[in-house]
Scaffold this active site. Structure first.
Site, PDB file in Angstrom:
ATOM      1  N   ASP A  82       7.917  -8.910 -18.185  1.00  0.00           N
ATOM      2  CA  ASP A  82       8.528  -7.701 -17.659  1.00  0.00           C
ATOM      3  C   ASP A  82       9.654  -7.277 -18.598  1.00  0.00           C
ATOM      4  O   ASP A  82      10.120  -8.077 -19.424  1.00  0.00           O
ATOM      5  CB  ASP A  82       9.066  -7.971 -16.246  1.00  0.00           C
ATOM      6  CG  ASP A  82       9.584  -6.719 -15.577  1.00  0.00           C
ATOM      7  OD1 ASP A  82       8.971  -5.654 -15.755  1.00  0.00           O
ATOM      8  OD2 ASP A  82      10.610  -6.805 -14.879  1.00  0.00           O
ATOM      9  N   ASP A  96      12.697  -4.705 -17.650  1.00  0.00           N
ATOM     10  CA  ASP A  96      13.995  -4.616 -16.978  1.00  0.00           C
ATOM     11  C   ASP A  96      14.283  -5.898 -16.206  1.00  0.00           C
ATOM     12  O   ASP A  96      13.471  -6.348 -15.401  1.00  0.00           O
ATOM     13  CB  ASP A  96      14.014  -3.423 -16.014  1.00  0.00           C
ATOM     14  CG  ASP A  96      13.944  -2.095 -16.739  1.00  0.00           C
ATOM     15  OD1 ASP A  96      14.792  -1.865 -17.611  1.00  0.00           O
ATOM     16  OD2 ASP A  96      13.036  -1.303 -16.447  1.00  0.00           O
ATOM     17  N   ASP A 147      11.463 -11.037 -13.284  1.00  0.00           N
ATOM     18  CA  ASP A 147      12.700 -11.286 -12.537  1.00  0.00           C
ATOM     19  C   ASP A 147      12.538 -10.984 -11.053  1.00  0.00           C
ATOM     20  O   ASP A 147      13.488 -11.124 -10.283  1.00  0.00           O
ATOM     21  CB  ASP A 147      13.843 -10.426 -13.095  1.00  0.00           C
ATOM     22  CG  ASP A 147      13.656  -8.949 -12.783  1.00  0.00           C
ATOM     23  OD1 ASP A 147      12.571  -8.411 -13.093  1.00  0.00           O
ATOM     24  OD2 ASP A 147      14.582  -8.330 -12.231  1.00  0.00           O
TER      25      ASP A 147
END
Length: 264
Positions: free
Chosen positions: A13, A15, A209
């Site tokens: 990922d 961000d 995250d």
């Protein structure tokens, strides 16, 4: 349990893993460099459909992260791939930015508000009442409802912003029609991404995250999963979910050495 196969391709990922509010996370530059030096297939993923892969390449490069355009995979690209498979050269009414409209133009779709095959909802900072009203009427008239991703909020320097999932809920409430979400946690986004780089889920890893999108998508696609704690999920948050990542680390910096370099 069967022993995990060596990791031969990486998906991560963006961000919360590589960057946070426009700033690189420490170790992200070393991780990307290690991936490029390794020669292993890899993708940087994002559910954000605002930007094209070329836009994201330029934005990341300004931050010191040199990710080739072909190694960036967005929910807009996954949505376009899905629609191209479902109904080649179809028509769509689109609410979104250049990342989504460019992806649909590139597969030969015509963007129109006259009896479109699909209403496609993506991310934008300027959702308008007029556009949402038109989308609702078109869906009620028979257009199929597609959404790039289910994220209900997105990050900003001022705090959370309403995102695609929240706006999709409004349209669903008005029409009684739920959308098909092409982005994470739909494993479709992972599998189309893996196909794009010629990788296999059994020997691939997903870094994220968020438990509800990144880890879940990797898990359902059959991949090894790594949760980093530099984004939205904390250790305490993990207890809210009935599934677990394969490994939890503090940040992307802890994964640099796991990327195998070619033998010399």
């Amino acid at each position: 349990m069967a022993e995990r196969k060596p990791i031969e391709s990486w998906l991560t990922d963006m961000d919360g893993v590589l960057i946070h509010e426009g700033t690189p996370i420490p170790g992200a530059d070393a991780f990307i460099k290690r991936l490029r030096d390794s020669g292993l297939p890899f993708l940087v993923l994002t559910n954000n459909s605002i930007y094209t892969a070329r836009d994201l390449h330029a934005r990341l490069k300004r931050m010191g992260l040199d990710v080739p355009v072909e190694n960036i995979w967005t929910s807009a690209l996954a949505t376009a791939q899905f629609l191209d498979d479902q109904r080649p050269r179809g028509t769509a009414y689109v609410i979104g930015e250049a990342g989504l409209t460019t992806a649909l133009h590139d597969i030969g779709y015509v963007l129109t508000d006259h009896e479109p095959d699909y209403v496609v909802l993506g991310e934008t900072r300027t959702y308008s009442f007029e556009a949402l009203t038109k989308a609702i009427r078109l869906i009620n008239g028979g257009a199929r409802f597609i959404c790039t991703n289910p994220d209900e909020t997105g990050p900003s320097a001022e705090g959370p912003l309403p995102a695609t999932g929240s706006v999709a809920a409004l349209i669903t409430k008005a029409t009684g029609k739920s959308p098909y979400f092409a982005g994470k946690p739909n494993p479709l986004m992972m599998r189309t991404g893996l196909n794009a780089i010629g990788a296999h889920s059994e020997t691939s890893a997903m870094i994220g995250d968020r438990m509800d999108t990144d880890v879940l998508a990797g898990l359902e696609a059959g991949m090894q999963t790594f949760l980093v704690l530099t984004g939205l999920t904390t250790v305490d948050d993990m207890d809210r979910y009935p599934f677990r990542p394969s490994t939890v680390v503090d940040s992307i910096a802890d994964l640099v050495e796991l990327v195998d370099l070619p033998a010399t």
